[in-house]
Design a protein around this motif. Sequence first.
Motif, PDB file in Angstrom:
ATOM      1  N   THR A   2       2.596   5.316   8.290  1.00  0.00           N
ATOM      2  CA  THR A   2       2.269   4.354   7.254  1.00  0.00           C
ATOM      3  C   THR A   2       3.214   4.539   6.086  1.00  0.00           C
ATOM      4  OG1 THR A   2       0.679   5.848   6.271  1.00  0.00           O
ATOM      5  CG2 THR A   2      -0.175   4.265   7.869  1.00  0.00           C
ATOM      6  N   ARG A   4       3.253   4.813   2.384  1.00  0.00           N
ATOM      7  CA  ARG A   4       2.439   4.928   1.188  1.00  0.00           C
ATOM      8  C   ARG A   4       3.039   5.982   0.270  1.00  0.00           C
ATOM      9  NH1 ARG A   4      -1.043   7.447   5.179  1.00  0.00           N
ATOM     10  NH2 ARG A   4      -1.268   9.637   4.707  1.00  0.00           N
ATOM     11  N   THR A   7      -1.266   7.000  -3.981  1.00  0.00           N
ATOM     12  CA  THR A   7      -2.416   6.177  -3.607  1.00  0.00           C
ATOM     13  C   THR A   7      -2.127   4.693  -3.810  1.00  0.00           C
ATOM     14  OG1 THR A   7      -3.357   6.454  -5.811  1.00  0.00           O
ATOM     15  CG2 THR A   7      -4.085   7.994  -4.105  1.00  0.00           C
ATOM     16  N   SER A   9      -0.245   1.222  -2.159  1.00  0.00           N
ATOM     17  CA  SER A   9       0.316   0.653  -0.939  1.00  0.00           C
ATOM     18  C   SER A   9       1.707   0.113  -1.232  1.00  0.00           C
ATOM     19  CB  SER A   9      -0.594  -0.456  -0.410  1.00  0.00           C
ATOM     20  OG  SER A   9      -0.572  -1.555  -1.297  1.00  0.00           O
ATOM     21  N   THR A  13      -0.766  -2.373  -4.542  1.00  0.00           N
ATOM     22  CA  THR A  13      -2.212  -2.325  -4.734  1.00  0.00           C
ATOM     23  C   THR A  13      -2.720  -0.916  -4.438  1.00  0.00           C
ATOM     24  OG1 THR A  13      -2.575  -3.046  -2.467  1.00  0.00           O
ATOM     25  CG2 THR A  13      -2.558  -4.763  -4.146  1.00  0.00           C
ATOM     26  N   PRO A  14      -3.755  -0.502  -5.140  1.00  0.00           N
ATOM     27  CA  PRO A  14      -4.263   0.862  -4.917  1.00  0.00           C
ATOM     28  C   PRO A  14      -4.957   0.999  -3.563  1.00  0.00           C
ATOM     29  CG  PRO A  14      -5.624  -0.288  -6.514  1.00  0.00           C
ATOM     30  CD  PRO A  14      -4.474  -1.189  -6.201  1.00  0.00           C
ATOM     31  N   ILE A  15      -4.861   2.204  -2.997  1.00  0.00           N
ATOM     32  CA  ILE A  15      -5.528   2.501  -1.736  1.00  0.00           C
ATOM     33  C   ILE A  15      -6.719   3.395  -2.052  1.00  0.00           C
ATOM     34  CG2 ILE A  15      -5.298   3.601   0.518  1.00  0.00           C
ATOM     35  CD1 ILE A  15      -2.326   3.022   0.413  1.00  0.00           C
ATOM     36  N   SER A  16      -7.885   2.990  -1.599  1.00  0.00           N
ATOM     37  CA  SER A  16      -9.086   3.776  -1.885  1.00  0.00           C
ATOM     38  C   SER A  16      -9.099   5.060  -1.070  1.00  0.00           C
ATOM     39  CB  SER A  16     -10.335   2.958  -1.567  1.00  0.00           C
ATOM     40  OG  SER A  16     -10.464   2.788  -0.171  1.00  0.00           O
ATOM     41  N   ARG A  17      -9.925   6.019  -1.480  1.00  0.00           N
ATOM     42  CA  ARG A  17     -10.052   7.272  -0.738  1.00  0.00           C
ATOM     43  C   ARG A  17     -10.565   7.013   0.673  1.00  0.00           C
ATOM     44  NH1 ARG A  17     -12.507  11.353  -5.251  1.00  0.00           N
ATOM     45  NH2 ARG A  17     -10.533  11.685  -6.329  1.00  0.00           N
ATOM     46  N   ASP A  19     -10.040   4.343   2.477  1.00  0.00           N
ATOM     47  CA  ASP A  19      -8.920   3.810   3.255  1.00  0.00           C
ATOM     48  C   ASP A  19      -7.929   4.909   3.621  1.00  0.00           C
ATOM     49  OD1 ASP A  19      -9.910   1.243   3.335  1.00  0.00           O
ATOM     50  OD2 ASP A  19      -8.703   0.527   1.637  1.00  0.00           O
ATOM     51  N   LEU A  20      -7.664   5.817   2.678  1.00  0.00           N
ATOM     52  CA  LEU A  20      -6.769   6.936   2.981  1.00  0.00           C
ATOM     53  C   LEU A  20      -7.347   7.797   4.095  1.00  0.00           C
ATOM     54  CD1 LEU A  20      -5.500   8.154  -0.501  1.00  0.00           C
ATOM     55  CD2 LEU A  20      -4.148   7.190   1.347  1.00  0.00           C
ATOM     56  N   ILE A  23      -6.897   5.927   7.353  1.00  0.00           N
ATOM     57  CA  ILE A  23      -5.497   5.949   7.773  1.00  0.00           C
ATOM     58  C   ILE A  23      -5.145   7.300   8.385  1.00  0.00           C
ATOM     59  CG2 ILE A  23      -3.116   5.959   6.906  1.00  0.00           C
ATOM     60  CD1 ILE A  23      -4.081   3.807   4.850  1.00  0.00           C
TER      61      ILE A  23
END
Length: 87
Positions: A2, A4, A7, A9, A13-17, A19-20, A23
Amino acid sequence: MTARVGTMSVDGTPISRADLARIEAEERLHAEQQKSAVRVVAAAATDADECRMLLSMLGLTPDVVSAARGDMTSPAVKRPRKRRAAA
């Protein structure tokens, strides 16, 4: 696998915990599936050349093969020896 940075993308845009975590779980699953594919191909191949050809066709790189080989020889995979009963 991925793209990244921290945090955020790729589009900023922010990636939430959550989503992390998802992933990372997907990346671990993908790595395990690749290692499993290496073991299946190695078991089914008739010789080393065929094994190399099949691994290449599947896009399994030498680093994936090394990781699968390392898993097979690690102490966690070895079975404990059976102890004989005292006579």
